[in-house]
Scaffold this motif. Structure first.
Motif, PDB file in Angstrom:
ATOM      1  N   ASN A  51     -52.090 -55.213   7.210  1.00 24.45           N
ATOM      2  CA  ASN A  51     -52.439 -55.274   5.791  1.00 24.45           C
ATOM      3  C   ASN A  51     -53.351 -54.143   5.327  1.00 24.45           C
ATOM      4  N   ASP A  52     -54.310 -53.755   6.121  1.00 25.33           N
ATOM      5  CA  ASP A  52     -55.237 -52.702   5.728  1.00 25.33           C
ATOM      6  C   ASP A  52     -54.998 -51.405   6.499  1.00 25.33           C
ATOM      7  N   ASP A  53     -53.805 -51.276   7.063  1.00 23.44           N
ATOM      8  CA  ASP A  53     -53.470 -50.074   7.816  1.00 23.44           C
ATOM      9  C   ASP A  53     -53.069 -48.960   6.849  1.00 23.44           C
ATOM     10  N   ILE A  54     -53.849 -47.891   6.816  1.00 21.26           N
ATOM     11  CA  ILE A  54     -53.609 -46.806   5.869  1.00 21.26           C
ATOM     12  C   ILE A  54     -52.208 -46.223   6.043  1.00 21.26           C
ATOM     13  N   CYS A  55     -51.805 -46.024   7.305  1.00 18.54           N
ATOM     14  CA  CYS A  55     -50.523 -45.367   7.563  1.00 18.54           C
ATOM     15  C   CYS A  55     -49.352 -46.205   7.065  1.00 18.54           C
ATOM     16  N   THR A  56     -49.463 -47.529   7.170  1.00 18.10           N
ATOM     17  CA  THR A  56     -48.401 -48.398   6.668  1.00 18.10           C
ATOM     18  C   THR A  56     -48.353 -48.349   5.148  1.00 18.10           C
ATOM     19  N   VAL A  57     -49.513 -48.346   4.507  1.00 14.95           N
ATOM     20  CA  VAL A  57     -49.570 -48.244   3.048  1.00 14.95           C
ATOM     21  C   VAL A  57     -48.925 -46.942   2.581  1.00 14.95           C
ATOM     22  N   ILE A  58     -49.259 -45.847   3.257  1.00 16.66           N
ATOM     23  CA  ILE A  58     -48.686 -44.547   2.898  1.00 16.66           C
ATOM     24  C   ILE A  58     -47.181 -44.543   3.129  1.00 16.66           C
ATOM     25  N   LEU A  59     -46.755 -45.164   4.223  1.00 12.22           N
ATOM     26  CA  LEU A  59     -45.324 -45.203   4.548  1.00 12.22           C
ATOM     27  C   LEU A  59     -44.517 -45.922   3.470  1.00 12.22           C
ATOM     28  N   LEU A  60     -45.093 -46.954   2.862  1.00 16.96           N
ATOM     29  CA  LEU A  60     -44.402 -47.669   1.794  1.00 16.96           C
ATOM     30  C   LEU A  60     -44.293 -46.826   0.523  1.00 16.96           C
ATOM     31  N   GLN A  61     -45.091 -45.765   0.445  1.00 17.44           N
ATOM     32  CA  GLN A  61     -45.073 -44.907  -0.731  1.00 17.44           C
ATOM     33  C   GLN A  61     -44.237 -43.651  -0.521  1.00 17.44           C
ATOM     34  N   GLN A  62     -44.094 -43.251   0.731  1.00 18.01           N
ATOM     35  CA  GLN A  62     -43.325 -42.053   1.044  1.00 18.01           C
ATOM     36  C   GLN A  62     -42.635 -42.268   2.393  1.00 18.01           C
ATOM     37  N   LEU A  63     -41.556 -41.529   2.625  1.00 21.02           N
ATOM     38  CA  LEU A  63     -40.814 -41.705   3.869  1.00 21.02           C
ATOM     39  C   LEU A  63     -40.977 -40.522   4.817  1.00 21.02           C
ATOM     40  N   GLU A  64     -41.723 -39.516   4.419  1.00 23.80           N
ATOM     41  CA  GLU A  64     -41.944 -38.374   5.298  1.00 23.80           C
ATOM     42  C   GLU A  64     -42.795 -38.793   6.493  1.00 23.80           C
ATOM     43  N   PRO A  65     -42.533 -38.236   7.675  1.00 23.28           N
ATOM     44  CA  PRO A  65     -43.376 -38.561   8.840  1.00 23.28           C
ATOM     45  C   PRO A  65     -44.849 -38.311   8.527  1.00 23.28           C
ATOM     46  N   PHE A  66     -45.684 -39.269   8.933  1.00 23.52           N
ATOM     47  CA  PHE A  66     -47.116 -39.168   8.639  1.00 23.52           C
ATOM     48  C   PHE A  66     -47.902 -39.303   9.938  1.00 23.52           C
ATOM     49  N   LEU A  67     -48.642 -38.261  10.290  1.00 28.60           N
ATOM     50  CA  LEU A  67     -49.460 -38.279  11.498  1.00 28.60           C
ATOM     51  C   LEU A  67     -50.724 -39.084  11.248  1.00 28.60           C
ATOM     52  N   TRP A  68     -50.999 -40.020  12.143  1.00 25.18           N
ATOM     53  CA  TRP A  68     -52.058 -40.984  11.899  1.00 25.18           C
ATOM     54  C   TRP A  68     -53.425 -40.349  11.700  1.00 25.18           C
ATOM     55  N   HIS A  69     -53.730 -39.295  12.454  1.00 20.72           N
ATOM     56  CA  HIS A  69     -55.080 -38.731  12.337  1.00 20.72           C
ATOM     57  C   HIS A  69     -55.301 -38.038  10.996  1.00 20.72           C
ATOM     58  N   HIS A  70     -54.244 -37.800  10.237  1.00 20.78           N
ATOM     59  CA  HIS A  70     -54.402 -37.244   8.893  1.00 20.78           C
ATOM     60  C   HIS A  70     -54.907 -38.291   7.905  1.00 20.78           C
ATOM     61  N   ALA A  71     -54.854 -39.560   8.299  1.00 23.58           N
ATOM     62  CA  ALA A  71     -55.321 -40.632   7.409  1.00 23.58           C
ATOM     63  C   ALA A  71     -56.814 -40.514   7.130  1.00 23.58           C
ATOM     64  N   ASP A  72     -57.545 -39.844   8.011  1.00 24.24           N
ATOM     65  CA  ASP A  72     -58.989 -39.688   7.806  1.00 24.24           C
ATOM     66  C   ASP A  72     -59.301 -38.980   6.498  1.00 24.24           C
ATOM     67  N   ASN A  73     -58.359 -38.163   6.035  1.00 20.77           N
ATOM     68  CA  ASN A  73     -58.597 -37.379   4.819  1.00 20.77           C
ATOM     69  C   ASN A  73     -57.840 -37.921   3.607  1.00 20.77           C
ATOM     70  N   TRP A  74     -57.291 -39.130   3.747  1.00 20.12           N
ATOM     71  CA  TRP A  74     -56.518 -39.676   2.628  1.00 20.12           C
ATOM     72  C   TRP A  74     -57.470 -40.134   1.525  1.00 20.12           C
TER      73      TRP A  74
END
Length: 217
Positions: A51-74
């Motif tokens: 529920n509070d996973d940033i990467c999952t939230v981002i994935l629901l908004q975009q389908l491009e591969p998202f590297l988890w450590h980039h979430a620190d700067n979201w």
């Protein structure tokens, strides 16, 4: 794949509509299968751990591969999501990649998370640059096969349930369906209720949407 990008665990999940995630929460809206460490999942609870996973939230908004450590700067991260990221790091689950896929004419979303515990963010990013395209090609084959298998195992509809939902798509009322199938109107309502239970839908409309997305009718 594990050797190519040092994957230590995998999570796969899908939903017929991202709007369902907004309505009832991400974890409850997804059908999930994973190999993540049990103590990690238990820390959040299996019904809440995305529920509070940033990467999952981002994935629901975009389908491009998202590297988890980039979430620190979201920039859109909430305090709860930032705290979740800190806990991920404590469990060694902060390095990996999430990949999204559309299905059902773009209405459904599936996601695959590949964790590379024990690998540095820099090393993983380099490996992804070198081998990510090959991994994506493999996952594009894997995803629809895995989804079909999970649907078959978790969402069984009887022939009558499929018929009732199929006729509901046309706008037929229960009385009309009953007359067409030569059964009692109450029996139609029972089939609808049983179909909703079988595919975990709150309403007949949602049951129809799921049945269409997952090709059950």
């Amino acid at each position: 794949m594990k050797e190519r990008i040092a994957v230590t665990s995998i999570l796969y999940g899908f939903t017929h509509s991202r709007y369902t995630a907004e309505r009832i929460g991400i974890s409850r809206s997804l059908y999930i299968k994973h190999s993540h460490p049990k103590d990690y999942v238990d820390h959040f609870g299996s019904d809440k751990f995305l529920n509070d996973d940033i990467c999952t939230v981002i994935l629901l908004q975009q389908l491009e591969p998202f590297l988890w450590h980039h979430a620190d700067n979201w920039p859109g991260a909430t305090e709860a999501q930032k705290e979740r990221a800190r806990i991920d790091s404590q469990f060694g689950m902060e390095v990996g990649v999430s990949i999204g896929f559309h299905f059902a004419d773009g209405h459904g979303i599936a996601g695959i998370g590949l964790c590379a515990s024990g690998t540095s963010a820099e090393e993983f990013e380099q490996r992804w640059k070198e081998r990510g395209e090959d991994v994506m090609s493999y996952l594009a084959i894997f995803e629809p096969l895995m989804r079909a298998r999970m649907v078959a195992n978790r969402m069984a509809l009887s022939e009558r349930q499929r018929q009732v939902l199929a006729y509901s798509i046309s706008g037929m009322q229960a009385k009309e369906i009953a007359a067409h199938l030569k059964i009692a109107e109450k029996t139609v309502h029972n089939y609808r209720e049983d179909a909703r239970d079988a595919i975990d839908a709150d309403t007949t409309m949602e049951a129809v949407a799921k049945a269409l997305a997952y090709r059950l009718i």
